[in-house]
Design an enzyme around this catalytic site. Sequence first.
Site, PDB file in Angstrom:
ATOM      1  N   LYS A 154      22.699  20.586  21.954  1.00 37.36           N
ATOM      2  CA  LYS A 154      21.902  21.429  22.697  1.00 37.36           C
ATOM      3  C   LYS A 154      22.119  21.846  24.001  1.00 37.36           C
ATOM      4  CE  LYS A 154      19.651  19.073  25.824  1.00 37.36           C
ATOM      5  NZ  LYS A 154      19.484  19.249  27.336  1.00 37.36           N
ATOM      6  N   ALA A 176      26.692  14.399  29.333  1.00 35.78           N
ATOM      7  CA  ALA A 176      26.993  15.886  29.817  1.00 35.78           C
ATOM      8  C   ALA A 176      25.756  16.767  29.883  1.00 35.78           C
ATOM      9  CB  ALA A 176      27.754  16.378  28.706  1.00 35.78           C
ATOM     10  N   THR A 190      20.974  13.237  20.031  1.00 30.39           N
ATOM     11  CA  THR A 190      21.234  13.951  18.637  1.00 30.39           C
ATOM     12  C   THR A 190      21.681  12.893  17.711  1.00 30.39           C
ATOM     13  OG1 THR A 190      22.034  15.869  17.583  1.00 30.39           O
ATOM     14  CG2 THR A 190      23.678  14.966  19.036  1.00 30.39           C
ATOM     15  N   ASP A 211      15.026  13.742  24.354  1.00 28.87           N
ATOM     16  CA  ASP A 211      15.393  14.617  23.704  1.00 28.87           C
ATOM     17  C   ASP A 211      15.405  14.422  22.296  1.00 28.87           C
ATOM     18  OD1 ASP A 211      15.772  16.295  25.874  1.00 28.87           O
ATOM     19  OD2 ASP A 211      17.962  15.777  26.115  1.00 28.87           O
TER      20      ASP A 211
END
Length: 281
Positions: free
Chosen positions: A8, A95, A102, A134
């Site tokens: 994302k 990053a 994910t 996330d």
Amino acid sequence: MFIKAYAKVNLGLDITGKREDGYHLLKMIMQTVDLYDEIEINKSDDNKISIKCNISYVPVDNRNLMYKAAVLFMDKYNINSGLKINIKKNIPVAAGMAGGSTDAAAVIKCLNKLFEVNAPYEELVNLALKIGADVPYCINGGTAICEGIGEVITELPPFKNVIMVIVKPSFGVSTKEVYGALDISRIKKHVKIDNIVHGMKKNNINIVCYNMKNVLENVTIRKYPVIKDIKHMMIKQGAKGALMSGSGPTVFGIFSDMMSAQRCFENMKRKYKDVFITRTI
């Protein structure tokens, strides 16, 4: 079972406050891009969770978010089994692109099918929140506003096929350190989330790029000024807008045509190893 775990970017990232337990209250626009890790999961008879990865410095023990996701899921649903997880990492590590998150979300979704638990979306999201901010978003991905500590997710109309060049410098950034160094009182201008959403709904990248903002940039750029250099280089090479994703250090640039994106990609590739052309999905 095989699954793709998509990265994302944040088209907007704002901090609206801080809870008593130290967690920051967020308001973010999250967008999935067509860059993904490849994960294969198989049952095994040894009652152990083993992880193999193509990147040597990625931990494959209980520090790995996939490992944590597997343990949480199997404990909750009383599953007795071993797992063999093979992952090919394509998303850069540390990053700001939710690479670990994910992957964890992909494991939760995979195990839900593999063991025929068929838990509803809400249960998977609640489980995901125990792993990281996330991870709940990564269960479904797409285009969404995420608020609170990541658990309040509002789906938005898809913002598909927008061309992006993504550059990750040769270092990683600790999300914990960035948030730890953030002084909320120094945030003078908050992100105009509504303006970005308006631009997305009109599929107008100029409006989106004009309003894109990430309040964590000031913290990360202070330590790594090369991030600002990459943003400037992208704009100079035709990007309509450029922004750091998450806590960094990855920068993405939005382009109106593939020719400009390709030119930027080639120029950036001369200087940086991790450079990608992708699209929003």
